[in-house]
Write a protein that holds these residues in place. Structure first.
Motif, PDB file in Angstrom:
ATOM      1  N   ALA A 101      -4.133  -3.381  -2.196  1.00 40.12           N
ATOM      2  CA  ALA A 101      -3.080  -2.416  -2.401  1.00 40.12           C
ATOM      3  C   ALA A 101      -3.016  -1.984  -3.648  1.00 40.12           C
ATOM      4  O   ALA A 101      -2.061  -1.887  -4.507  1.00 40.12           O
ATOM      5  CB  ALA A 101      -1.930  -3.163  -2.089  1.00 40.12           C
ATOM      6  N   ALA A 125      -5.718   3.067  -1.370  1.00 39.19           N
ATOM      7  CA  ALA A 125      -5.899   1.631  -1.659  1.00 39.19           C
ATOM      8  C   ALA A 125      -7.582   1.758  -1.370  1.00 39.19           C
ATOM      9  O   ALA A 125      -8.443   2.848  -1.542  1.00 39.19           O
ATOM     10  CB  ALA A 125      -5.571   0.998   0.124  1.00 39.19           C
ATOM     11  N   ILE A 158       0.737  -1.220   0.019  1.00 38.66           N
ATOM     12  CA  ILE A 158       0.027   0.181  -0.054  1.00 38.66           C
ATOM     13  C   ILE A 158       0.842   1.137  -0.066  1.00 38.66           C
ATOM     14  O   ILE A 158       0.455   2.280  -0.696  1.00 38.66           O
ATOM     15  CB  ILE A 158      -0.958   0.034   1.308  1.00 38.66           C
ATOM     16  CG1 ILE A 158      -2.127  -0.876   1.086  1.00 38.66           C
ATOM     17  CG2 ILE A 158      -1.606   1.497   1.178  1.00 38.66           C
ATOM     18  CD1 ILE A 158      -2.959  -1.032   2.307  1.00 38.66           C
TER      19      ILE A 158
END
Length: 549
Positions: free
Chosen positions: A472, A443, A437
């Motif tokens: 992610a 995200a 991420i």
């Protein structure tokens, strides 16, 4: 399968004849754990659970002779009439004699299963089986039976067992299985089996019933599989089940495998309200080995097909996890301690005391925020020291002192295996997910238990709770695909559930989804039209929810 004197009383009341003695039923009502034991005499002959052992035990012992003699006695017992007390006593003597024929075989079977149950590793289990074979060989050939029974009881360690070809040899060995099973097996979620029944139980029943399967299936699935292998070639079964029998790993390990082996699902009720005040729903499933054509009935309606999803749609196969589904995704952070969580006012106070505290205090998004908060905005903050050492964490005085006072006492009380021993760290941080991420601007998250599949795009600097499934990637084309009607149908078809609430599972809803290729790129990463559409949808939904307040 559990014997019960109340069963006997009920049977006696139903068949009561004042001028005749109570029917002899001891040979038909047996007690034990029907999942823990042998299902085929070949397992005992080869002294191995897979039936491929080297016959270490019964090279010289006439196993078939003992079993055949027990079958003869049990069949003779069944043929006797029971019009007098003397007739019943004669039946009882025959049963005692039949049990004596196989008593030592039952002990040998106990030792074999116990080696699987209590072995700590593959090597240890093999060594235990070898030792059990030596012990069993001695006692089966030489006795005495009572001494062998004591040795077997010691190895069982209180675990009851049930060896079907020894308890009902005339059915399993002579007739090839039972004509029917009817039952209401217990329901226990796959991840709770070992918690509820002991750490050895879950792995043991997998080794005994589904040795080649992986996954966290509900306990009820093993009753389906066990019944199937104990049924005759024309046998039938009908079980009350948890409604998750048609979902996820439970469906794959139970219904999918039954159908693959040639079983027919011919009657089912997907969602039946259980009697009583509790809001409990069950499923009822009937299946058969019989090749004759059945009338197919689903939820009381005649249909042309019943799939393992308990729908009328024809499902060619359960989708597999796909290796090219490359986007990192998973469950959010499990804190294990509400002391990490701060109200927005508490977070503001901490930042007022020391502006450096911003290094360890972050917005905290939960499933309630996603499902209930207008605009899916975070409503709290969280203290997050990440992988800091205790020395570095102590530099942030107010956050560290709070965690020490509220979290450390809880962690200090834990015994056994500890997931995260450092009290200032989150219990399950999901490091790989957050690492992925961190390289993104945003995200995407969705509540794991939700009525609607509502995806939200969030800054990558937030911390996500374990009630969320998190992707992610914050690319708008990816968001557009996830929020599309096409993906909704896929996820809704293969979702699992918790009670009456849908459960979004990465394994069942995402990792098996074939990623679309748009403009030559997976998920349409280069598509401006998809990006614009997703961004407009996200903003319109946010504004609509805010305006409704």
């Amino acid at each position: 399968m559990r014997g019960s004197c109340s069963w006997c009383l009920s049977l006696w009341l139903l068949t009561l004849a004042k001028d005749k003695p109570f029917e002899f039923l001891d040979h038909s009502i047996r007690c034990g754990d029907s999942l823990v034991g042998l299902h085929d005499l070949k397992q005992l002959k080869t002294y191995s659970l897979d039936g491929k052992g080297q016959q270490l035990l019964f090279n010289k012992v006439p196993l078939d002779k003992y079993v055949d003699e027990a079958i003869t006695l049990r069949l003779k017992l069944e043929d006797l009439t029971a019009n007098t007390v003397e007739d019943v006593q004669r039946q009882e003597r025959l049963l005692i004699e039949a049990n004596e024929k196989i008593a030592r075989l039952r002990c040998a079977a106990d030792l074999l299963v116990a080696a699987e149950f209590w072995g700590e590793s593959t090597k240890d289990k093999l060594q235990r089986v070898d030792h059990a074979a030596v012990v069993s060989g001695h006692y089966v050939e030489n006795g005495p039976t009572d001494e062998f029974e004591q040795a077997a009881a010691k190895e069982r360690r209180g675990q009851t067992m049930f060896h079907w070809p020894l308890e009902f040899p005339e059915v399993i060995v002579k007739r090839g299985g039972f004509d029917a099973f009817v039952g209401n097996p217990p329901f226990i979620g796959g991840k709770r089996i070992s918690t509820e029944l002991g750490t050895a139980y879950g792995p043991a029943i997998k080794a005994l019933i589904t040795p080649d399967e992986k996954g966290a299936a509900d306990l009820v699935s093993y009753f389906f599989r066990n019944a199937h292998r104990l049924m005759s070639s024309t046998g039938h079964a009908g079980f009350i089940s948890t409604k998750t029998i048609a979902e996820g790993d439970t469906r794959r390990i139970a219904l999918d495998r039954l159908v693959e082996s040639g079983c027919a699902l011919y009657r089912a009720n997907r969602l039946l309200k259980w009697r009583g005040t509790a809001s409990v729903y069950v499923a009822v499933v009937h299946f058969s080995n019989a090749t004759t054509q059945h009338s197919l009935i689903l939820d009381g309606m005649t249909v042309d097909h019943i799939s393992t999803l308990l729908t009328t749609e024809v499902i060619a196969a359960t989708p597999f996890v796909l290796p090219n589904n490359t986007i990192e995704a998973g469950t959010g952070t499990y804190l294990y301690g509400e002391g990490f969580v701060l109200s927005n006012d508490e977070a503001a106070t901490a930042l007022t005391l020391n502006k450096c505290n911003k290094d360890v205090i972050f917005p905290y998004l939960t499933s309630d925020d996603v499902n209930s908060t207008p605009g899916a905005l975070y409503s709290r903050h969280v203290i997050n020291f990440g992988n800091m050492s205790e020395v570095n964490a102590k530099r942030y005085t107010w956050p560290f002192d709070r965690v020490k006072s509220l979290i450390k006492p809880i962690r200090d009380e834990l015994t056994g295996q500890i997931h995260e021993a450092c009290f200032w760290k989150h219990w399950d941080r999901r490091d790989e997910l957050y690492k992925a991420i961190a390289s993104e601007d945003a995200a995407i998250a969705i509540g794991r238990h939700t009525k609607y599949f509502n995806f939200v795009r969030c800054p990558s600097t937030w911390v996500f709770s374990d009630g969320l499934a998190v992707f992610a990637s914050g690319e708008w084309p990816f968001f557009t695909v996830l929020q599309s009607a096409i993906y909704f149908v896929w996820a809704d078809t293969f979702k699992t559930s918790l009670g009456e609430t849908a459960r979004f599972s990465m394994k069942d809803c995402f990792r098996n989804f074939p990623p679309p290729i748009v403009a030559g790129q997976l998920w349409g990463a280069g598509s401006q039209s998809l990006a614009l559409l997703g961004e407009q949808f996200h903003e319109a939904r946010k504004n609509t929810s805010l305006a409704s307040e």
